[in-house]
Design an enzyme around this catalytic site. Structure first.
Site, short mmCIF file in Angstrom:
data_model
loop_
_atom_site.label_atom_id
_atom_site.label_comp_id
_atom_site.label_asym_id
_atom_site.label_seq_id
_atom_site.Cartn_x
_atom_site.Cartn_y
_atom_site.Cartn_z
N ASN A 32 9.67 -21.40 15.26
CA ASN A 32 10.02 -23.31 16.33
C ASN A 32 9.63 -24.09 15.41
O ASN A 32 9.55 -25.32 16.02
CB ASN A 32 9.75 -23.04 17.88
CG ASN A 32 9.70 -22.15 18.81
OD1 ASN A 32 10.77 -21.70 18.65
ND2 ASN A 32 8.56 -21.18 18.94
N GLU A 47 11.87 -27.16 32.03
CA GLU A 47 11.84 -27.74 30.57
C GLU A 47 13.32 -28.59 30.32
O GLU A 47 14.34 -28.44 31.38
CB GLU A 47 12.79 -26.08 30.30
CG GLU A 47 11.29 -25.27 29.89
CD GLU A 47 11.59 -24.25 29.09
OE1 GLU A 47 11.98 -24.23 28.27
OE2 GLU A 47 11.20 -22.70 29.96
N LYS A 75 5.71 -26.35 17.64
CA LYS A 75 6.94 -26.14 17.82
C LYS A 75 7.26 -27.23 16.45
O LYS A 75 6.50 -27.20 15.24
CB LYS A 75 7.46 -26.20 18.93
CG LYS A 75 7.63 -24.91 19.50
CD LYS A 75 8.06 -24.83 21.36
CE LYS A 75 7.73 -23.17 21.50
NZ LYS A 75 6.33 -23.83 22.27
N SER A 97 14.35 -22.60 26.09
CA SER A 97 14.33 -21.92 24.81
C SER A 97 14.54 -20.00 24.66
O SER A 97 14.99 -20.50 23.57
CB SER A 97 12.40 -21.56 25.29
OG SER A 97 12.36 -20.71 26.38
N ASP A 108 8.52 -30.21 30.87
CA ASP A 108 7.62 -29.43 29.63
C ASP A 108 8.64 -29.05 29.15
O ASP A 108 10.07 -28.45 28.39
CB ASP A 108 8.04 -27.91 29.64
CG ASP A 108 7.31 -26.47 28.81
OD1 ASP A 108 7.19 -27.51 27.21
OD2 ASP A 108 6.55 -25.66 29.75
N HIS A 136 10.72 -27.23 23.36
CA HIS A 136 11.51 -27.59 22.66
C HIS A 136 12.72 -28.93 22.23
O HIS A 136 13.04 -28.53 21.37
CB HIS A 136 12.97 -26.46 23.08
CG HIS A 136 11.57 -25.22 22.70
ND1 HIS A 136 11.64 -23.99 21.81
CD2 HIS A 136 11.28 -24.22 23.82
CE1 HIS A 136 10.81 -23.17 21.88
NE2 HIS A 136 10.92 -23.42 23.74
N HIS A 187 10.27 -21.43 31.72
CA HIS A 187 9.00 -20.42 30.72
C HIS A 187 7.97 -19.88 31.14
O HIS A 187 7.31 -19.94 32.71
CB HIS A 187 8.08 -21.36 29.94
CG HIS A 187 8.73 -21.50 28.99
ND1 HIS A 187 8.38 -23.06 28.51
CD2 HIS A 187 8.67 -21.25 27.59
CE1 HIS A 187 8.39 -23.49 27.24
NE2 HIS A 187 9.36 -22.18 26.74
#
Length: 367
Positions: A24, A157, A219, A161, A186, A189, A111
């Site tokens: 990542n 998110e 990441k 991910s 979140d 990413h 997640h």
């Protein structure tokens, strides 16, 4: 263990090798010379390697406070708190801020750390269909109709991910405002990669009194740890009530220096995001040429379906020098075992083209 093996789910650790299509480290900062020099300078100036205790004891270092001030300003939030990692930060927020009598509505693909957090928390929990704001709205209305009187929490998110797709944040903040709910995003990413100066996909929402955001540092920022940005009153509550914050040894002050430097790099070097965007576009085109769907982000899932075939394809690509990993249930839903291609600045356009040439060949020959 034998049961996992029969289902082709048995995991093992493997060494790093081959071109990086698995990490990542999207902006290639993990080996950044600028970050290394900043850490070396801090060490030479007397910054300790270890924090020596929790933040509420002797573990609160100037470097932690400097990072949190910088992060709050960078992301546009009132306050920021530095945690040891994204998993613990998700767990910490979700076991502390939602109260008994509240409702947490989780996206079904969020997640694992969020699932663990709500399982250990005190609030009622409901799952909503992936990226479906209407489903979130319906879950809250159903809860209210059953007598729910607390505050709803919508937990998502910003960039998923395993699928690489984006959340409909605009629709979800409307749902949150309609129901006097909190929105917890979140950005694991997306931080560093998207938004103004890499501030994330939720950057326009930061600073609102009903928005909490998590930015992981391991990441795109190339370091480790996580930053929770939120209204000051919520951060104060975490400092006083959050057991993973109160009782854990603080992250290394040197890591706080590394993360602070990474934020500077993200702001100062937009060419990194531009180069990554070119790799994303190239990979998307090559995937389309093979008749495969694309995500439009640096996370490109190649859905295989069968667990054994997904792992065989991953092993074949690894043997040809491409570090591509197979992802199986329960990390992803049953029947969606996949190759997770992660695009980073640790590879170039030639590497991306070579990977897809190899994928085309192995796809045909792997039963």
């Amino acid at each position: 263990m034998s049961g996992l093996a029969r289902k082709n789910r048995l995991r093992s650790l493997s060494a790093r090798s081959g071109a990086d299509f698995a990490s990542n480290d999207y902006l290639g900062l993990a080996r950044s010379k600028r970050m290394a020099e900043a850490v070396a300078a801090a060490l030479a100036a007397g910054t300790p390697v270890g924090a020596t205790g929790s933040r509420l004891l002797r573990g609160n270092a100037p470097e932690h406070e400097a990072l949190e001030a910088k992060a709050a300003a960078f992301f546009g939030a009132e306050r920021a708190l530095f945690f040891g990692g994204g998993y613990v930060a998700n767990f910490a927020v979700l076991t502390t801020l939602p109260q008994k009598g509240d409702l947490i509505v989780l996206d079904e693909l969020i997640h694992a750390s969020a699932h663990e957090g709500v399982r250990a928390g005190r609030a009622e929990v409901a799952e909503a269909a992936h990226n479906d704001a209407d489903a979130v709205n319906d879950a809250i209305q159903t809860w209210r109709a059953r007598g729910g009187a607390g505050r709803p929490w919508i937990v998502v998110e910003s960039l998923y991910s395993m699928d690489g797709d984006r959340v409909p944040l605009g629709e979800l903040i409307e749902v949150a405002d309609r129901h006097d709910a909190f929105l917890f995003v979140d950005e694991a990413h997306a931080t560093g990669v998207y938004g103004l100066d890499g501030r994330g996909l939720a950057h326009d929402l930061e600073g609102r009194d009903n928005v909490v955001v998590l930015h992981t540092c391991g990441k795109a920022l190339g370091a480790s740890g996580a930053l929770v940005t939120a209204p000051a009153v919520l951060c104060d509550y975490l400092v006083n009530r959050c057991r993973p914050f109160i009782y854990a040894t603080a992250p290394s002050p040197l890591m706080a220096v590394a993360v602070a430097t990474a934020l500077d790099i993200v702001a100062d070097e937009p060419d990194r995001r531009e180069r990554l965007a070119r790799l994303v576009a190239l990979a998307g085109k090559r995937a389309e040429d093979l008749g495969l769907p694309t995500s439009g982000s640096q996370i490109l899932p190649i859905i295989v379906g069968d667990n054994a075939r997904a792992m065989a394809l991953a092993e074949a690509l690894q043997s040809r020098g491409f570090d591509v990993r197979g992802i199986r249930p329960p990390t992803v839903p049953e029947g969606t075992a996949r190759l997770r291609i992660s695009l980073t600045l640790n590879v170039g356009e030639h590497d991306v083209s070579a990977l897809f040439d190899a994928l085309a060949e192995e796809w045909e020959r792997t039963p």
